[in-house]
Motif scaffolding. Structure first.
Motif, short mmCIF file in Angstrom:
data_model
loop_
_atom_site.label_atom_id
_atom_site.label_comp_id
_atom_site.label_asym_id
_atom_site.label_seq_id
_atom_site.Cartn_x
_atom_site.Cartn_y
_atom_site.Cartn_z
N ASP A 149 35.57 65.29 20.26
CA ASP A 149 34.32 65.50 19.54
C ASP A 149 33.59 64.16 19.41
OD1 ASP A 149 35.52 67.89 19.27
OD2 ASP A 149 35.40 68.02 17.10
N TRP A 186 30.89 61.92 17.13
CA TRP A 186 30.10 61.66 15.93
C TRP A 186 29.07 60.60 16.28
CZ3 TRP A 186 30.07 64.33 11.44
CH2 TRP A 186 31.15 65.19 11.19
N HIS A 203 27.11 65.74 14.84
CA HIS A 203 28.46 66.03 15.36
C HIS A 203 28.32 66.94 16.57
CE1 HIS A 203 32.17 68.52 15.66
NE2 HIS A 203 32.74 67.35 15.55
N GLU A 223 28.43 73.33 20.17
CA GLU A 223 29.04 73.20 18.84
C GLU A 223 28.44 72.01 18.11
OE1 GLU A 223 33.28 73.05 19.28
OE2 GLU A 223 33.35 74.83 20.56
N THR A 256 26.32 70.12 15.09
CA THR A 256 26.00 70.14 13.66
C THR A 256 25.18 68.90 13.33
OG1 THR A 256 28.06 71.30 13.13
CG2 THR A 256 26.92 70.22 11.32
N PHE A 310 23.43 66.72 10.23
CA PHE A 310 23.41 66.47 8.79
C PHE A 310 22.22 65.56 8.48
CE2 PHE A 310 27.82 67.12 10.07
CZ PHE A 310 28.29 68.03 9.14
N ARG A 331 21.71 70.89 6.46
CA ARG A 331 22.75 70.99 7.48
C ARG A 331 22.34 72.07 8.47
NH1 ARG A 331 29.34 71.81 7.16
NH2 ARG A 331 29.52 72.89 9.17
N VAL A 332 22.42 71.73 9.75
CA VAL A 332 22.02 72.65 10.81
C VAL A 332 23.20 72.83 11.75
CG1 VAL A 332 20.36 73.16 12.63
CG2 VAL A 332 19.65 71.79 10.65
N ASP A 333 23.65 74.07 11.95
CA ASP A 333 24.73 74.39 12.86
C ASP A 333 24.19 75.25 14.00
OD1 ASP A 333 27.40 73.53 11.38
OD2 ASP A 333 26.12 74.47 9.88
N ALA A 387 20.18 78.49 15.68
CA ALA A 387 20.67 77.59 14.63
C ALA A 387 20.71 78.28 13.27
CB ALA A 387 19.77 76.36 14.56
N THR A 388 21.68 77.86 12.48
CA THR A 388 21.76 78.25 11.07
C THR A 388 21.41 77.02 10.24
OG1 THR A 388 23.47 79.90 11.49
CG2 THR A 388 23.24 79.10 9.23
N ARG A 417 20.83 75.27 6.63
CA ARG A 417 21.15 75.31 5.20
C ARG A 417 20.48 74.12 4.52
NH1 ARG A 417 25.80 76.73 7.95
NH2 ARG A 417 26.70 78.76 7.38
#
Length: 358
Positions: A150, A152, A162, A175, A177, A179, A190-192, A208-209, A211
């Motif tokens: 992964d 960062w 990430h 995958e 994310t 922040f 936060r976006v996933d 995307a989700t 938050r």
């Protein structure tokens, strides 16, 4: 083990270690000459350079070890043939395979050692070399790679990224994310997203989700959105830190493929690299077979001629292997066939040449 067997092993082992040392030193020298400007600009210390190239040696062993076995067999057994010691063995009723047995044993032993290096040692030392290159031999990096590959990435003071899987050839991040942070390292968004694709000068996160947070509490959720992400780095920049399949061990690469499958990515290209690992692990034995067959003909052709012919064969093998693997990656050949076809062809030719040696 007979005295003659130990003698053959000792002579071939000395030639192998000499060839391995010379070829590895040539690689280090060429690489150093290519990068000396960057190292000088970064103010690299001599100790850091020595450690960097020491850490890179395990990564390069799969390239230089098979050729070293080939040269060792030709030089050691060819020298014995020139001094009629092979003729003496034949007069003692030693068959071709019996003469070749100690050298082929060396090839098998090297295969096992090479597999251990590529599976366990090389991935670790390569990661340490990359970290050393980014921190002490160049500019401080904003990237950090975990054991699971992964990434960062700190994209400025307010954004932390990430990335689970890099596929820079396709211009895709998987995958992902994002922040978004306020001063004081307070999370505000936060976006996933399962996928991010390069578009123009930036990236777009698909499906995307999102938050959003206020005072540490979740205040809103949005799903299925397209989220534009402005980064200074494109696919070519991320390719610099993407871990190549050649840098992974067999088990590590297999885990990586499982992650790709779970994310819905096409794994055909990487499958060819997976099958290539055991195919390359047995290459020292194959090269040893070719080297022995050439060395037993030294009496008629001369040592230098046999040596030149073997180097040409090694070059042709790598050319054939690279072409075959490209066909596997391009889905023209099955991945396993692309990896093993050159071994089958050259191994059969080497065995026939050995059995026809008199």
């Amino acid at each position: 083990m007979r005295t003659l067997d130990r003698y053959l092993l000792r002579e071939s082992l000395k030639a192998f270690l000499l060839a391995l040392t010379v070829l590895t030193s040539v690689y280090i020298l060429v690489n150093l000459l290519e990068n000396v400007g960057r190292f000088l600009q970064a103010g690299a210390r001599l100790g850091d350079l020595a450690l960097y190239y020491l850490l890179l040696i395990p990564k390069r062993l799969p390239e230089v070890t098979p050729v070293s076995v080939l040269l060792a067999c030709v030089l050691s057994l060819g020298t014995l043939a020139r001094h009629n010691e092979v003729l003496a063995m034949r007069m003692g009723h030693w068959s071709t395979l019996r003469i070749a047995a100690p050298l082929l044993l060396l090839g098998v032993t090297v295969c096992g050692g090479l597999w251990a290096v590529t599976e366990w040692l090389a991935p670790r030392t390569t990661a340490l070399a990359l970290d050393l290159s980014e921190t002490r031999l160049g500019k401080a990096s904003r990237y950090r790679r975990t054991r699971e590959n992964d990434i960062w990435y700190r994209a400025g003071e307010e954004t932390l990224l990430h990335i689970g899987i890099l596929q820079t050839r396709e211009g895709v991040l998987r995958e992902v994310t994002v922040f978004r942070l306020a001063p004081g390292f307070v999370l505000v968004e936060r976006v996933d997203a399962p996928v991010a694709r390069g578009e123009g000068a930036g990236w777009v996160l698909e499906g995307a989700t999102i938050r959003r947070f206020a005072d540490g509490r979740l205040v809103g959720v949005e799903t299925g959105a397209r989220y534009p992400l402005a980064l200074g780095e494109g696919p070519a920049d991320f390719a610099r830190i993407e871990k190549d399949p050649a840098e992974m061990g067999f088990q590590e690469l297999r885990r990586y493929i499982r992650r790709l499958l779970a994310s819905g990515a096409n794994v055909r290209r990487v499958l060819a690299d997976l099958h290539a690992k055991p195919a390359l692990a047995v290459l020292p034995l194959l090269m040893g077979l070719i080297g022995v067959a050439a060395a037993l003909r030294v009496g008629r052709r001369g040592l230098m001629v046999s040596l030149a012919a073997c180097i040409l064969v090694a070059f042709l093998y790598w050319l054939t292997f690279s072409f075959s693997l490209s066909l596997g990656r391009g889905e023209v050949l099955a991945p396993w066939l692309a990896a093993w076809l050159p071994n089958a062809a050259f191994g059969t030719a080497g065995l026939v040449a050995l059995l026809r040696s008199r």
